[in-house]
Design an enzyme around this catalytic site. Structure first.
Site, PDB file in Angstrom:
ATOM      1  N   HIS A  34      12.801  47.241  16.492  1.00  0.00           N
ATOM      2  CA  HIS A  34      13.811  46.777  17.444  1.00  0.00           C
ATOM      3  C   HIS A  34      14.274  47.854  18.413  1.00  0.00           C
ATOM      4  CE1 HIS A  34      14.136  43.563  14.353  1.00  0.00           C
ATOM      5  NE2 HIS A  34      14.232  42.815  15.453  1.00  0.00           N
ATOM      6  N   CYS A  70      11.843  46.520   6.204  1.00  0.00           N
ATOM      7  CA  CYS A  70      12.695  47.477   5.504  1.00  0.00           C
ATOM      8  C   CYS A  70      13.606  48.136   6.546  1.00  0.00           C
ATOM      9  CB  CYS A  70      11.850  48.526   4.780  1.00  0.00           C
ATOM     10  SG  CYS A  70      10.901  49.593   5.899  1.00  0.00           S
ATOM     11  N   CYS A  76       0.814  -1.214   0.000  1.00  0.00           N
ATOM     12  CA  CYS A  76       0.000   0.000   0.000  1.00  0.00           C
ATOM     13  C   CYS A  76       0.850   1.268   0.000  1.00  0.00           C
ATOM     14  CB  CYS A  76      -0.965   0.004   1.177  1.00  0.00           C
ATOM     15  SG  CYS A  76      -0.164  -0.097   2.796  1.00  0.00           S
ATOM     16  N   CYS A 107       5.235  47.740   6.516  1.00  0.00           N
ATOM     17  CA  CYS A 107       4.780  48.724   5.522  1.00  0.00           C
ATOM     18  C   CYS A 107       4.606  48.152   4.119  1.00  0.00           C
ATOM     19  CB  CYS A 107       5.761  49.902   5.480  1.00  0.00           C
ATOM     20  SG  CYS A 107       7.403  49.471   4.829  1.00  0.00           S
ATOM     21  N   CYS A 157      11.540  50.326   9.208  1.00  0.00           N
ATOM     22  CA  CYS A 157      10.712  49.544  10.134  1.00  0.00           C
ATOM     23  C   CYS A 157      11.566  48.663  11.038  1.00  0.00           C
ATOM     24  CB  CYS A 157       9.709  48.698   9.366  1.00  0.00           C
ATOM     25  SG  CYS A 157       8.438  49.661   8.503  1.00  0.00           S
ATOM     26  N   CYS A 159      11.604  37.632  16.259  1.00  0.00           N
ATOM     27  CA  CYS A 159      10.290  38.274  16.130  1.00  0.00           C
ATOM     28  C   CYS A 159       9.206  37.289  15.708  1.00  0.00           C
ATOM     29  CB  CYS A 159      10.363  39.423  15.122  1.00  0.00           C
ATOM     30  SG  CYS A 159      11.248  40.884  15.713  1.00  0.00           S
ATOM     31  N   HIS A 192      17.303  41.306  20.082  1.00  0.00           N
ATOM     32  CA  HIS A 192      17.173  40.527  18.850  1.00  0.00           C
ATOM     33  C   HIS A 192      18.361  40.774  17.923  1.00  0.00           C
ATOM     34  CE1 HIS A 192      12.498  40.032  19.123  1.00  0.00           C
ATOM     35  NE2 HIS A 192      13.122  39.660  20.229  1.00  0.00           N
ATOM     36  N   HIS A 196      -1.650   1.305   7.292  1.00  0.00           N
ATOM     37  CA  HIS A 196      -2.199   1.228   5.935  1.00  0.00           C
ATOM     38  C   HIS A 196      -2.215   2.615   5.303  1.00  0.00           C
ATOM     39  CE1 HIS A 196      -4.440  -0.177   2.535  1.00  0.00           C
ATOM     40  NE2 HIS A 196      -5.461   0.619   2.793  1.00  0.00           N
TER      41      HIS A 196
END
Length: 702
Positions: A579, A571, A362, A545, A574, A556, A587, A621
């Site tokens: 951060h 970008c 199978c 954005c 941002c 994140c 981070h 199966h």
């Protein structure tokens, strides 16, 4: 006089697929037909097309009108294959008795009228014809309630009629066609099967005129195969051309008789039968009116469930032109193309369809069916692979792939031979995982390069090639019913991986270990997999954005204030803002490594893959769900061992393919609704898909 035809062989010219109906307007000096083709509604769709005469089969106007109401077009040839039955359908008169496929069963009906379907908008149009049928079970009830206006009768096409009984209750036969009188001396033209209890009324009606004398069965012209024994499923042909089915319960020489006889328990009650006694002596016990005793030589294996050998897999007798075309197509060396959406249900649907399972096969059956029944992307990969004439690859395509696509059935013998050709004894004697088999199939048989190339974010110089991808993650990282999209993204973040390039085919193994342990009670197969954010050096959009992203941050990903479980990339602006928050100052975002030529303007293109199959496992199966067309409801379920005939030693498995549009309906629901699914309210097929998913197969949409 109009001359109509049906196209029996597809041509390179557009507008002439197999099964389309046309009218011959003229014939060229070279023998080509100038055809006028009708659409599904009877209207003209193409003029002045040329066809070779050998690509068509002639029809009367009445035949053309009946077949035009049958859809899809490929199903019309199937109707035409059974010449005797189709002739009887064309000759039906008022009050003739027929059996039709109705919902999930069979239903005896009386023919009441021949209905014109649609309207003629032009002089060249051809109206479709269907039959107004009245159920035998409702006829008496309708007669009692005569004061009410009768409800309109349902209309059936010629393909819905599977049996025609001869001369039933028709003292004054009313022809259903102009200028045509139907005689009263017709013989039964198709088998009156031992159908479920719904056919009880039909059986009673037939017993009044054509009850088979079970003790005077005519001898079958073909010598019985030596394999018949107690437990064998057989069919009996009476001198009234009625076929009954049953199981042999006893074999021996009855008192007062000569030669071997068989005691058979029939599927239905027959008035002349017993409960297991014969000539005053009991040989076995069964329900009353179901035991028939006949010479063993009059029994033949049950044609409905007999496991066909390669030479047995022959279609019903075809008209000469169609038969010649079918033989030519079968002899062609070129590989059969994947089945189209309109062909799948005609070729594959039903019992003894798909790939027949045998001896722990199978895992292989489900994988081969998923890869090769209708996936165009996988087929392109296979055709581009290196193979030599006479190789195991060539043999696999001939004995399994082409046979599946042309005949709709692959016997267990073919798969067992393929297992032996793999050269590994464990593939023949033991059950394996689809993951292991896929690796052997793609690498050793098809000689394909690995489908997946993974890059490690920890070490930019480290790559890993693979044919499938195993999802690895902690259970706490997702909800109780995650989607494949969520699982794949979480796994890539956890392992710090990226695709070096978009794979043409992606086979994702679900997080389960062994045959029993499942990390999640259910997993939602994402019908569309967006891998844009998982590609190395691929342009991505800022999570905040929507501009071109230049940084990505794994920390994140799990941030509860930033939609946990979503990949985060930013970008430059941002990234700085996000951060600057005290909880994220620790981070470590990294550069997205964009290519120099990537444009910083315009929308970011998305790279998506579509789901085409899901392999499932339960109690060791394997089965599969396969999407066979672009329509959202075009899903089918395949089980190579759905049923079994006989015992473990002498029996065989019965594979089955069935449509499951409810799976498509469920997967089309909004993501928010799917995330809170209640399995107790889902259908059997949906529960099986969500609870038992083992591997999801995706193909690139570009």
């Amino acid at each position: 006089m109009d001359k109509y035809f049906i196209v029996t062989r597809a041509t390179a010219r557009k507008g002439f697929p197999r099964g389309c109906i046309g009218r011959m307007e003229a014939e060229t000096q070279t023998g080509e037909i100038v055809g006028l083709i009708f659409g599904s509604g009877g209207g003209v769709t193409k003029r002045g097309g040329l066809l070779q005469r050998e690509e068509t089969y002639p029809l009367t106007r009445h035949q053309a009108q009946l077949l035009l109401f049958v859809s899809p077009a490929s199903r019309r040839l199937e109707v035409l294959c059974n010449q005797a039955l189709f002739k009887a359908i064309c000759d039906l008169a008022q009050d003739d008795l027929v059996v039709v496929r109705h919902k999930k069963g069979f239903q005896p009906c009386l023919v009441k009228n021949l209905m014109q379907i649609g309207r003629k908008d032009g002089s060249d149009d051809l109206t479709m014809l269907g039959f107004e049928l009245q159920s035998v079970s409702t006829q008496s009830a309708d007669q009692k309630v005569s004061s009410k206006k009768p409800a309109p009768l349902p209309v059936f096409c010629a393909a819905d009629i599977i049996q025609v009984a001869a001369d039933y209750n028709s003292p004054a036969r009313l022809p259903l066609r102009d200028n045509h009188t139907i005689g009263t001396s017709r013989k039964t033209v198709s088998r009156v099967n031992s159908l479920p209890s719904k056919i009880g009324l039909l059986k009673k009606a037939l017993s009044e005129q054509n009850t088979p004398d079970i003790n005077r069965l005519s001898e079958h012209p073909t010598p019985p195969p030596p394999a018949l024994e107690v437990g064998s499923m057989v069919e009996l042909t009476s001198n009234k051309n009625v076929i009954l089915y049953g199981v042999i319960r006893w074999i021996g020489v009855p008192t007062g008789k000569k030669g071997d006889w068989a005691g058979i328990e029939l599927d239905i009650d027959v008035g002349t039968c017993t409960d297991g006694t014969f000539l005053g002596q009991r040989y076995f016990t069964c329900k009353g009116n179901r035991a028939a005793f006949v010479p063993l030589e009059t029994c033949v294996p049950d044609g409905r469930f007999h496991a066909p050998s390669p030479t047995d897999m022959v279609k019903a007798p075809l008209p000469p032109t169609v038969a010649r075309v079918e033989e030519e197509e079968e002899d062609e060396e070129q590989d059969a193309a994947p089945l189209s959406e309109s062909e799948v249900l005609t070729v594959l649907h039903g019992k003894m369809k798909g790939i027949q399972g045998h001896f722990n096969s199978c895992y292989m059956d489900a994988t081969l069916f998923s890869l090769f029944s209708s996936s165009v992307a996988v087929d392109r990969l296979c055709l581009s692979s290196v193979s030599t004439e006479g190789s195991i690859c060539r043999q696999m395509r001939k004995d399994i792939v082409n046979r599946l696509r042309r005949n709709g059935f692959v016997p267990a013998e073919n798969v067992m031979n393929f297992r032996k050709q793999l050269g590994c004894s464990t593939f023949v004697t033991e059950e394996k995982d689809p993951e292991e088999f896929i690796g052997v199939l793609l690498q050793r048989v098809l000689r394909m390069q690995p489908l997946i190339k993974l890059r490690s974010n920890r070490d930019s110089g480290t790559f890993q090639d693979a044919y499938t991808y195993q999802i690895i993650l902690e259970k706490k990282e997702t909800g109780p019913c995650p989607s494949v999209q969520q699982l794949l993204e979480t796994s890539f973040i956890s392992c710090q991986l990226k695709f070096e390039e978009a794979p043409s085919c992606l086979m994702v193994q679900m997080p389960r270990f062994g045959k029993n342990f499942k990390m999640f009670p259910c997993i939602i197969p994402s019908t569309e997999l967006d891998i844009t954010d998982l590609l190395h050096q691929c342009p991505r959009e800022c999570f905040i954005c929507g501009q071109l992203a230049q940084f990505e941050c794994d920390q994140c990903f799990r941030d509860r204030k930033l939609q946990p479980g979503r990949i985060k990339q930013y970008c430059s602006t941002c990234n700085t803002q996000v951060h600057s928050h005290p909880s994220r100052q620790g981070h470590t975002p990294r550069n997205t490594s964009l290519l120099a030529e990537v444009s910083t303007t315009g929308p970011v293109p998305r790279t998506k893959m579509e789901l085409f199959a899901v392999l499932c496992i339960n109690t060791s199966h394997y089965v599969s769900f396969v999407k066979y067309g672009p329509g959202p409801r075009s899903w089918m379920f395949f089980d190579s061992m759905a049923d079994r005939c006989g015992d473990d030693h002498t029996g065989y498995n019965i594979p089955e393919v069935r449509a499951c549009p409810e799976v498509g309906d469920f997967l089309s629901r909004p993501a928010e609704e799917l995330a809170h699914v209640d399995l107790s309210q889902a259908s059997e097929m949906v529960r099986r898909l969500l609870s038992d998913s083992f591997m999801c197969l995706y193909q690139c949409t570009r």
